[in-house]
Design an enzyme around this catalytic site. Structure first.
Site, PDB file in Angstrom:
ATOM      1  N   SER A  15       0.844  -1.199   0.000  1.00 31.26           N
ATOM      2  CA  SER A  15       0.000   0.000   0.000  1.00 31.26           C
ATOM      3  C   SER A  15       0.877   1.247   0.000  1.00 31.26           C
ATOM      4  O   SER A  15       2.103   1.163   0.131  1.00 31.26           O
ATOM      5  CB  SER A  15      -0.918   0.029   1.234  1.00 31.26           C
ATOM      6  OG  SER A  15      -0.138   0.133   2.422  1.00 31.26           O
ATOM      7  N   ASP A  57       8.082 -10.486   6.476  1.00 34.06           N
ATOM      8  CA  ASP A  57       8.331  -9.530   7.549  1.00 34.06           C
ATOM      9  C   ASP A  57       9.760  -8.996   7.408  1.00 34.06           C
ATOM     10  O   ASP A  57      10.716  -9.784   7.386  1.00 34.06           O
ATOM     11  CB  ASP A  57       8.153 -10.248   8.887  1.00 34.06           C
ATOM     12  CG  ASP A  57       8.340  -9.362  10.096  1.00 34.06           C
ATOM     13  OD1 ASP A  57       8.812  -8.217   9.943  1.00 34.06           O
ATOM     14  OD2 ASP A  57       8.038  -9.828  11.211  1.00 34.06           O
ATOM     15  N   VAL A  58       9.906  -7.690   7.342  1.00 36.08           N
ATOM     16  CA  VAL A  58      11.241  -7.107   7.144  1.00 36.08           C
ATOM     17  C   VAL A  58      12.159  -7.341   8.334  1.00 36.08           C
ATOM     18  O   VAL A  58      13.381  -7.209   8.202  1.00 36.08           O
ATOM     19  CB  VAL A  58      11.163  -5.598   6.843  1.00 36.08           C
ATOM     20  CG1 VAL A  58      10.531  -5.357   5.480  1.00 36.08           C
ATOM     21  CG2 VAL A  58      10.424  -4.843   7.949  1.00 36.08           C
ATOM     22  N   CYS A  83      10.310   0.792   2.347  1.00 42.15           N
ATOM     23  CA  CYS A  83       9.112   1.586   2.637  1.00 42.15           C
ATOM     24  C   CYS A  83       8.278   1.008   3.772  1.00 42.15           C
ATOM     25  O   CYS A  83       7.310   1.634   4.205  1.00 42.15           O
ATOM     26  CB  CYS A  83       8.230   1.715   1.400  1.00 42.15           C
ATOM     27  SG  CYS A  83       8.927   2.720   0.082  1.00 42.15           S
ATOM     28  N   SER A 146      11.376  10.117   8.021  1.00 44.25           N
ATOM     29  CA  SER A 146      10.210  10.994   8.162  1.00 44.25           C
ATOM     30  C   SER A 146      10.708  12.325   8.699  1.00 44.25           C
ATOM     31  O   SER A 146      11.702  12.375   9.439  1.00 44.25           O
ATOM     32  CB  SER A 146       9.185  10.401   9.130  1.00 44.25           C
ATOM     33  OG  SER A 146       8.209  11.367   9.501  1.00 44.25           O
ATOM     34  N   TYR A 159       8.044   6.655  17.190  1.00 39.18           N
ATOM     35  CA  TYR A 159       8.142   6.837  15.741  1.00 39.18           C
ATOM     36  C   TYR A 159       9.315   7.741  15.378  1.00 39.18           C
ATOM     37  O   TYR A 159      10.126   7.408  14.500  1.00 39.18           O
ATOM     38  CB  TYR A 159       6.830   7.420  15.224  1.00 39.18           C
ATOM     39  CG  TYR A 159       6.788   7.615  13.727  1.00 39.18           C
ATOM     40  CD1 TYR A 159       6.769   6.520  12.868  1.00 39.18           C
ATOM     41  CD2 TYR A 159       6.747   8.895  13.178  1.00 39.18           C
ATOM     42  CE1 TYR A 159       6.716   6.693  11.492  1.00 39.18           C
ATOM     43  CE2 TYR A 159       6.697   9.077  11.804  1.00 39.18           C
ATOM     44  CZ  TYR A 159       6.679   7.977  10.958  1.00 39.18           C
ATOM     45  OH  TYR A 159       6.634   8.152   9.595  1.00 39.18           O
ATOM     46  N   LYS A 163      12.754   6.738  13.204  1.00 41.24           N
ATOM     47  CA  LYS A 163      13.096   7.383  11.947  1.00 41.24           C
ATOM     48  C   LYS A 163      14.408   8.176  12.057  1.00 41.24           C
ATOM     49  O   LYS A 163      15.154   8.290  11.081  1.00 41.24           O
ATOM     50  CB  LYS A 163      11.955   8.290  11.497  1.00 41.24           C
ATOM     51  CG  LYS A 163      10.685   7.525  11.140  1.00 41.24           C
ATOM     52  CD  LYS A 163      10.911   6.515  10.025  1.00 41.24           C
ATOM     53  CE  LYS A 163       9.628   5.871   9.536  1.00 41.24           C
ATOM     54  NZ  LYS A 163       9.852   4.921   8.433  1.00 41.24           N
ATOM     55  N   THR A 194      -1.801   8.611   2.353  1.00 36.17           N
ATOM     56  CA  THR A 194      -1.550   7.188   2.531  1.00 36.17           C
ATOM     57  C   THR A 194      -2.708   6.571   3.315  1.00 36.17           C
ATOM     58  O   THR A 194      -3.497   7.286   3.954  1.00 36.17           O
ATOM     59  CB  THR A 194      -0.244   6.944   3.313  1.00 36.17           C
ATOM     60  OG1 THR A 194      -0.384   7.474   4.636  1.00 36.17           O
ATOM     61  CG2 THR A 194       0.943   7.601   2.616  1.00 36.17           C
TER      62      THR A 194
END
Length: 252
Positions: A15, A57-58, A83, A146, A159, A163, A194
């Site tokens: 997505s 899964d990364v 991503c 981000s 978060y 990042k 998004t």
């Protein structure tokens, strides 16, 4: 980096930014392996374009290695785009008590450890390739950070920290991999259209849409994808983080 005929791995491709990037790379002539935990999103992507879906899964070495093996079956891996990510919100001390430590750890694991996991395994594969003319380049790795890494808002400790970690690994990774002809560049997007945004209440969405100075709108996933293609095309972009945010600085 010549994309026509190249093989690329895109994570978070089920997505949003990842899906748009995978589609743009296919249009540019690349053979794309699209990785995500969202099997439904990958199926929809594969129905829209000729991408090879791999559910994984990364944060798993096994899963990322499987995706890279799928890429190897298509040809030499020249591009990896990270991503995949999550963006939970929680205060350091909220009404229910202190920030859940497991949530903090999960956010860092997906956003930072997952990014590094893909980077290290993709770089290992790229090092074994023959360099391409004229710059003796073997591959490009594009990460997603981000602007919250620099402008973190209330409730974004996990978060923003994750990042900021992605931004922090960019230069040392690029310096180390330079001898192998592998570039590492990070994009720090601002506010984009998004599914993550679409899940917010309408009032919150309206407030967010009013923030960017110019253009006074949210970014489009296709514009993020265009930035990935621009990084591939410009060999001097290396070891840096590019803010991509319409001059936006997030308020507290």
């Amino acid at each position: 980096m010549q994309l026509n005929g190249a093989v690329a791995l895109v994570t978070g491709a089920g997505s949003g930014l990842g899906a748009a990037t995978a589609e743009a790379l296919v249009v540019a002539g690349a053979q794309v392996v699209a990785m995500d935990l969202n099997a439904g999103g990958l199926a929809a992507l594969a129905a829209r374009c000729d991408a090879t879906p791999v559910v994984g899964d990364v944060t798993s070495e096994t899963d990322v290695s499987a995706a890279l093996e799928a890429a190897k079956g298509l040809g030499p891996l020249r591009l990896a785009v990270n991503c995949a990510g999550i963006a939970p919100a929680a205060r350091v001390v909220g009404r229910g008590g202190a920030h859940d430590l497991a949530l903090f750890e999960k956010t860092l694991r997906v956003n930072l450890v997952g990014t590094f996991n893909v980077l290290r395994l993709a770089a290992q594969r790229m090092q074994a390739l023959d360099p391409t003319a004229p710059d003796h380049e073997r591959g490009v790795i594009v990460n997603t950070a981000s602007i919250a890494a620099e402008d973190g808002q209330v409730g974004q400790c996990a978060y923003a920290a994750s990042k900021a970690g992605v931004m922090g690994l960019t230069l040392p990774a690029a310096r180390e991999l330079a001898k192998s002809g592998i570039r590492v560049v990070t994009i720090a997007p601002g506010l984009f259209e998004t599914p993550m945004l679409a899940g917010l209440p309408e009032a919150a969405q309206a407030a967010i849409r009013a923030l960017p100075p110019f253009p006074a709108r949210l970014g489009k996933p296709e514009e993020f994808a265009a930035m990935v293609l621009a990084i591939c095309a410009n060999p001097l972009l290396n070891g840096t983080t590019l803010r991509f945010d319409s001059a936006l600085r997030l308020p507290p």
